[in-house]
Design a protein around this motif. Sequence first.
Motif, PDB file in Angstrom:
ATOM      1  N   ARG A 112      45.127 -11.678   6.602  1.00  0.00           N
ATOM      2  CA  ARG A 112      44.384 -11.542   5.447  1.00  0.00           C
ATOM      3  C   ARG A 112      44.800  -9.960   4.947  1.00  0.00           C
ATOM      4  O   ARG A 112      44.693 -10.190   3.521  1.00  0.00           O
ATOM      5  CB  ARG A 112      42.980 -11.373   5.978  1.00  0.00           C
ATOM      6  N   ALA A 113      45.473  -9.082   5.747  1.00  0.00           N
ATOM      7  CA  ALA A 113      45.665  -7.903   5.127  1.00  0.00           C
ATOM      8  C   ALA A 113      46.299  -7.136   6.272  1.00  0.00           C
ATOM      9  O   ALA A 113      46.412  -7.377   7.522  1.00  0.00           O
ATOM     10  CB  ALA A 113      44.317  -7.088   4.884  1.00  0.00           C
ATOM     11  N   ILE A 114      47.061  -6.061   5.773  1.00  0.00           N
ATOM     12  CA  ILE A 114      47.901  -5.357   6.859  1.00  0.00           C
ATOM     13  C   ILE A 114      47.219  -4.307   7.192  1.00  0.00           C
ATOM     14  O   ILE A 114      47.373  -3.233   6.661  1.00  0.00           O
ATOM     15  CB  ILE A 114      49.586  -4.954   6.172  1.00  0.00           C
ATOM     16  N   ARG A 115      46.270  -4.503   8.120  1.00  0.00           N
ATOM     17  CA  ARG A 115      45.428  -3.456   8.754  1.00  0.00           C
ATOM     18  C   ARG A 115      44.894  -4.034  10.058  1.00  0.00           C
ATOM     19  O   ARG A 115      45.244  -5.225  10.566  1.00  0.00           O
ATOM     20  CB  ARG A 115      44.256  -3.105   7.960  1.00  0.00           C
ATOM     21  N   ASP A 116      44.037  -3.051  10.506  1.00  0.00           N
ATOM     22  CA  ASP A 116      43.546  -3.655  11.988  1.00  0.00           C
ATOM     23  C   ASP A 116      42.708  -4.564  11.985  1.00  0.00           C
ATOM     24  O   ASP A 116      41.702  -4.433  11.024  1.00  0.00           O
ATOM     25  CB  ASP A 116      43.056  -2.270  12.610  1.00  0.00           C
ATOM     26  N   GLU A 117      42.417  -5.868  12.567  1.00  0.00           N
ATOM     27  CA  GLU A 117      41.833  -7.099  12.366  1.00  0.00           C
ATOM     28  C   GLU A 117      40.981  -7.357  13.428  1.00  0.00           C
ATOM     29  O   GLU A 117      40.712  -8.394  13.858  1.00  0.00           O
ATOM     30  CB  GLU A 117      42.496  -8.111  11.712  1.00  0.00           C
ATOM     31  N   GLU A 124      33.512  -1.630  12.159  1.00  0.00           N
ATOM     32  CA  GLU A 124      33.481  -0.359  11.570  1.00  0.00           C
ATOM     33  C   GLU A 124      33.600  -0.479   9.925  1.00  0.00           C
ATOM     34  O   GLU A 124      32.935   0.477   9.405  1.00  0.00           O
ATOM     35  CB  GLU A 124      34.700   0.294  12.102  1.00  0.00           C
ATOM     36  N   GLN A 125      34.195  -1.338   9.482  1.00  0.00           N
ATOM     37  CA  GLN A 125      34.363  -1.457   8.256  1.00  0.00           C
ATOM     38  C   GLN A 125      33.265  -2.356   7.461  1.00  0.00           C
ATOM     39  O   GLN A 125      33.170  -2.448   6.216  1.00  0.00           O
ATOM     40  CB  GLN A 125      35.496  -2.588   7.745  1.00  0.00           C
ATOM     41  N   MET A 126      32.247  -3.012   8.117  1.00  0.00           N
ATOM     42  CA  MET A 126      31.148  -3.648   7.671  1.00  0.00           C
ATOM     43  C   MET A 126      30.132  -2.494   7.064  1.00  0.00           C
ATOM     44  O   MET A 126      29.787  -1.496   7.430  1.00  0.00           O
ATOM     45  CB  MET A 126      30.523  -4.356   8.764  1.00  0.00           C
ATOM     46  N   VAL A 127      29.710  -3.179   5.960  1.00  0.00           N
ATOM     47  CA  VAL A 127      28.578  -2.054   5.053  1.00  0.00           C
ATOM     48  C   VAL A 127      27.366  -2.837   5.470  1.00  0.00           C
ATOM     49  O   VAL A 127      26.977  -3.962   5.122  1.00  0.00           O
ATOM     50  CB  VAL A 127      28.843  -2.267   3.598  1.00  0.00           C
ATOM     51  N   THR A 128      26.622  -1.921   6.195  1.00  0.00           N
ATOM     52  CA  THR A 128      25.233  -2.178   6.507  1.00  0.00           C
ATOM     53  C   THR A 128      24.018  -1.509   5.630  1.00  0.00           C
ATOM     54  O   THR A 128      24.474  -0.680   5.120  1.00  0.00           O
ATOM     55  CB  THR A 128      24.796  -2.166   8.057  1.00  0.00           C
ATOM     56  N   MET A 129      22.740  -1.670   5.962  1.00  0.00           N
ATOM     57  CA  MET A 129      21.718  -1.001   5.171  1.00  0.00           C
ATOM     58  C   MET A 129      21.904   0.335   5.877  1.00  0.00           C
ATOM     59  O   MET A 129      21.476   1.201   4.987  1.00  0.00           O
ATOM     60  CB  MET A 129      20.315  -1.741   5.583  1.00  0.00           C
ATOM     61  N   ASP A 130      22.269   0.677   7.018  1.00  0.00           N
ATOM     62  CA  ASP A 130      22.234   2.034   7.398  1.00  0.00           C
ATOM     63  C   ASP A 130      23.293   2.785   6.836  1.00  0.00           C
ATOM     64  O   ASP A 130      23.040   3.933   6.453  1.00  0.00           O
ATOM     65  CB  ASP A 130      22.615   2.149   9.158  1.00  0.00           C
ATOM     66  N   THR A 131      24.320   2.303   6.678  1.00  0.00           N
ATOM     67  CA  THR A 131      25.637   2.773   5.853  1.00  0.00           C
ATOM     68  C   THR A 131      25.251   3.196   4.538  1.00  0.00           C
ATOM     69  O   THR A 131      25.512   4.281   4.077  1.00  0.00           O
ATOM     70  CB  THR A 131      26.814   2.052   6.046  1.00  0.00           C
ATOM     71  N   LEU A 132      24.621   2.107   3.673  1.00  0.00           N
ATOM     72  CA  LEU A 132      24.114   2.425   2.428  1.00  0.00           C
ATOM     73  C   LEU A 132      23.046   3.309   2.246  1.00  0.00           C
ATOM     74  O   LEU A 132      23.030   4.458   1.400  1.00  0.00           O
ATOM     75  CB  LEU A 132      23.417   1.155   1.948  1.00  0.00           C
TER      76      LEU A 132
END
Length: 187
Positions: A112-117, A124-132
């Motif tokens: 899907r992408a050239i990054r750590d999958e 870590e990359q997921m956006v949650t209510m806490d990060t918002l």
Amino acid sequence: MASKRALLCIRSYAKQTHSLNGDTDVGIEPDELDELLAKPSWSVESLLPPKNQAPDAPTVSSQQLHHLLRLSALPPPESAEEEKTMLNTLSAQLHFVGEIQRVDTTNVKPLRAIRDETKEAEKEQMVTMDTLSKALAQEQIIGKHHKRIQRKTDPVDAKDVESWNVMGSAERVAGKFFVVDSERPQE
């Protein structure tokens, strides 16, 4: 130099994998990598057709070549020799693509992408209510009628950047300029 860096990266990855798994048997010991990487297991040349025309290599006619060049807005060949070279190159490229398409990719997840999958990276990359809520806490509204949102930022310490010696890596310097030797004799 680049191959040494690649070898060091592979070694460190093997050591991390070895230590993260906690297993003593992960298939390849980090010390065996030198021997494993010393001999290539395949070559791109194995996917190219032989120097003489391969029987299964696709053939491209002169008319097709001219049509492709016109579609690509490229100039037509200037001589018959240049046209033959173009036809051979195009045929070799089509053969290469055909060989790549023959590779069995059953049970291989698409990239899907050239990054750590890994699962940890996705978490870590997921956006949650806490990060918002943390991001929104960094904003402040100023003004009465037209509320403008500004991010609270910490002051930037630029002392390291300002004290950086730009000329420090130059072989020769004249005042505040780099000196580059040319190969032309001085007149």
